[in-house]
Write a protein that holds these residues in place. Structure first.
Motif, PDB file in Angstrom:
ATOM      1  N   ALA A 237     -73.558 -33.926  81.552  1.00  0.00           N
ATOM      2  CA  ALA A 237     -73.656 -35.168  81.178  1.00  0.00           C
ATOM      3  C   ALA A 237     -74.453 -35.435  79.835  1.00  0.00           C
ATOM      4  O   ALA A 237     -74.471 -36.618  79.366  1.00  0.00           O
ATOM      5  CB  ALA A 237     -73.886 -35.992  82.188  1.00  0.00           C
ATOM      6  N   GLY A 238     -75.004 -34.438  79.497  1.00  0.00           N
ATOM      7  CA  GLY A 238     -76.215 -34.361  78.319  1.00  0.00           C
ATOM      8  C   GLY A 238     -77.287 -35.210  78.671  1.00  0.00           C
ATOM      9  O   GLY A 238     -77.982 -35.847  78.056  1.00  0.00           O
ATOM     10  N   LEU A 239     -77.663 -34.994  80.316  1.00  0.00           N
ATOM     11  CA  LEU A 239     -78.724 -35.882  80.512  1.00  0.00           C
ATOM     12  C   LEU A 239     -80.002 -34.789  81.291  1.00  0.00           C
ATOM     13  O   LEU A 239     -79.315 -33.646  81.331  1.00  0.00           O
ATOM     14  CB  LEU A 239     -78.583 -36.812  81.715  1.00  0.00           C
ATOM     15  N   GLY A 240     -80.899 -35.464  81.486  1.00  0.00           N
ATOM     16  CA  GLY A 240     -82.010 -34.439  82.226  1.00  0.00           C
ATOM     17  C   GLY A 240     -82.625 -35.198  83.371  1.00  0.00           C
ATOM     18  O   GLY A 240     -82.219 -36.275  83.553  1.00  0.00           O
ATOM     19  N   ALA A 241     -83.455 -34.541  84.118  1.00  0.00           N
ATOM     20  CA  ALA A 241     -84.115 -35.333  85.420  1.00  0.00           C
ATOM     21  C   ALA A 241     -84.901 -36.385  84.837  1.00  0.00           C
ATOM     22  O   ALA A 241     -84.751 -37.386  85.636  1.00  0.00           O
ATOM     23  CB  ALA A 241     -85.166 -34.273  85.904  1.00  0.00           C
ATOM     24  N   GLU A 242     -85.258 -36.333  83.839  1.00  0.00           N
ATOM     25  CA  GLU A 242     -86.348 -37.833  83.378  1.00  0.00           C
ATOM     26  C   GLU A 242     -85.099 -38.770  83.136  1.00  0.00           C
ATOM     27  O   GLU A 242     -85.541 -40.019  83.133  1.00  0.00           O
ATOM     28  CB  GLU A 242     -86.834 -37.321  82.072  1.00  0.00           C
ATOM     29  N   ASP A 243     -83.960 -38.644  82.992  1.00  0.00           N
ATOM     30  CA  ASP A 243     -82.922 -39.981  82.792  1.00  0.00           C
ATOM     31  C   ASP A 243     -82.481 -40.524  84.053  1.00  0.00           C
ATOM     32  O   ASP A 243     -81.677 -41.281  84.179  1.00  0.00           O
ATOM     33  CB  ASP A 243     -81.726 -39.406  81.984  1.00  0.00           C
ATOM     34  N   VAL A 244     -82.814 -39.766  85.219  1.00  0.00           N
ATOM     35  CA  VAL A 244     -82.137 -40.162  86.747  1.00  0.00           C
ATOM     36  C   VAL A 244     -83.010 -41.389  87.274  1.00  0.00           C
ATOM     37  O   VAL A 244     -84.430 -41.192  87.184  1.00  0.00           O
ATOM     38  CB  VAL A 244     -82.230 -39.000  87.374  1.00  0.00           C
ATOM     39  N   ASP A 245     -82.277 -42.502  87.465  1.00  0.00           N
ATOM     40  CA  ASP A 245     -82.958 -43.574  87.998  1.00  0.00           C
ATOM     41  C   ASP A 245     -82.933 -43.227  89.818  1.00  0.00           C
ATOM     42  O   ASP A 245     -83.900 -43.668  90.377  1.00  0.00           O
ATOM     43  CB  ASP A 245     -82.107 -44.923  87.848  1.00  0.00           C
ATOM     44  N   TRP A 246     -81.821 -42.627  90.043  1.00  0.00           N
ATOM     45  CA  TRP A 246     -81.952 -42.617  91.716  1.00  0.00           C
ATOM     46  C   TRP A 246     -81.248 -41.224  92.035  1.00  0.00           C
ATOM     47  O   TRP A 246     -80.073 -40.919  91.459  1.00  0.00           O
ATOM     48  CB  TRP A 246     -81.066 -43.598  92.487  1.00  0.00           C
ATOM     49  N   ILE A 247     -81.685 -40.341  92.827  1.00  0.00           N
ATOM     50  CA  ILE A 247     -80.909 -39.059  93.513  1.00  0.00           C
ATOM     51  C   ILE A 247     -80.673 -39.735  94.798  1.00  0.00           C
ATOM     52  O   ILE A 247     -81.476 -40.448  95.619  1.00  0.00           O
ATOM     53  CB  ILE A 247     -81.827 -38.089  93.559  1.00  0.00           C
TER      54      ILE A 247
END
Length: 323
Positions: A237-247
């Motif tokens: 998705a072109g994202l990293g862990a820092e972009d995650v709001d919720w797991i």
């Protein structure tokens, strides 16, 4: 072709259903060499729900589906397809999904089950996403539903205290020119590990069987593989862990959830946890947690959500979506 020219599978509604019977940990003290403290300290589980006699997986699934439709402001006739992820269907056939279709009064479209045990809902989301992206359906009910209480060995304290029954559902609908919806999927399996988590019966062996698990091995594989699949999907998705709001992880064991979040570099303040109230509901656990998290006000529109799960097979995977 520009990615925005393909329809995105967007969450339109979410809902869940839990059987009325609540089983606290203390109830197991009467029949097993275990205690409430032992169960809590090793799993984080405090209670779970068990289906009533005669209450089937499709019953739970239909109730969750109705809740999701209500949340989406839709009627059953608005749905093109139903996918039910379950390892505990009512019958060998027909599928639980067709029974849900009938319970909802739906006479058009198509319905089928997916079986990937605890990873089933992730697999079902991936399948629904592909159907929407290819134009095969515009609105799909994706349901995870289980009655694991039917396959537990009540003499095995290592497994019977872990699981519960329940159902959760999402309505996915096609949307054009949006940045919302499912952004990436990562699916995996490795049949070499089937003996660490399985049911020792089935149709061709002419027995129902009971769930069997090597807990330490499952824990080891779970932490490693869940973190890896989440990172893989985020990368797509072109994202990293820092972009995650919720797991929103599969709710199997609080220790697994914590260890996976730590390996991903995500704080527990960004992890949805419901395992304490539901136990491990297998394919139902992620949609159940999504529904509860929305009701709590945790998940909000526009946020990045990562779901990840591992189950017997071994089968595992993750989905990244923008709510």
């Amino acid at each position: 072709m520009n990615a925005l020219s393909l329809p995105r599978a967007v969450v339109a509604g979410v809902g869940h259903y839990l059987p009325e019977r609540v089983v606290e940990n203390a109830e197991f003290e009467q029949r097993l060499d275990t205690t409430d403290d032992w169960i809590r300290s090793r799993t984080g589980i405090e209670r779970r729900h068990f289906a009533a006699d005669g209450q089937t997986t499709s019953d739970l699934a239909a109730r969750a589906a109705q809740a999701a439709l209500a949340d989406a402001g839709l009627a059953a006739d608005d749905i093109d397809a139903i996918i039910v992820a379950t390892s505990t269907p009512d019958l060998t056939f027909p599928s639980a999904a067709t029974m849900v279709q009938s319970a909802l009064g739906l006479t058009h479209g198509f319905a089928f089950d997916i079986q990937a045990v605890c990873a089933g809902f992730v697999y079902a989301l991936s399948t629904a996403n592909a159907l929407i992206a290819s134009g095969q359906a515009r609105r799909i009910l994706v349901i995870g539903a289980e009655t694991f209480s039917r396959i537990l060995d009540w003499t095995d304290r290592g497994t019977c205290v872990l699981f519960g029954d329940g159902a959760g559902a999402l309505v996915l609908e096609a949307a054009d020119d949006t940045d919302r919806g499912i952004l990436a999927v990562d699916l995996n399996s490795d049949g070499r590990h089937r003996d660490i988590l399985y049911v020792d019966g089935g149709v061709s062996t002419q027995s129902t069987g009971h769930l069997r698990m090597e807990g330490r091995e499952v824990f080891r594989h779970a932490v490693e593989k869940l973190a890896a699949t989440a990172h893989a999907a985020l990368g797509k998705a072109g994202l990293g862990a820092e972009d995650v709001d919720w797991i929103v992880p599969h709710q199997a064991n609080l220790r697994i959830i914590r260890a996976t979040a730590q390996r991903m570099g995500v704080g527990m303040d960004r992890v949805v946890v419901t395992v304490q109230d539901h136990g491990n509901t297998s394919a139902a656990s992620i949609p159940l947690a999504l529904s509860v998290a929305k009701a709590r006000g945790q998940i909000r529109p526009g946020q990045i959500v990562v779901t990840e799960a591992i189950g017997g097979g071994l089968a595992w995977g993750s989905v990244v979506l923008r709510w």
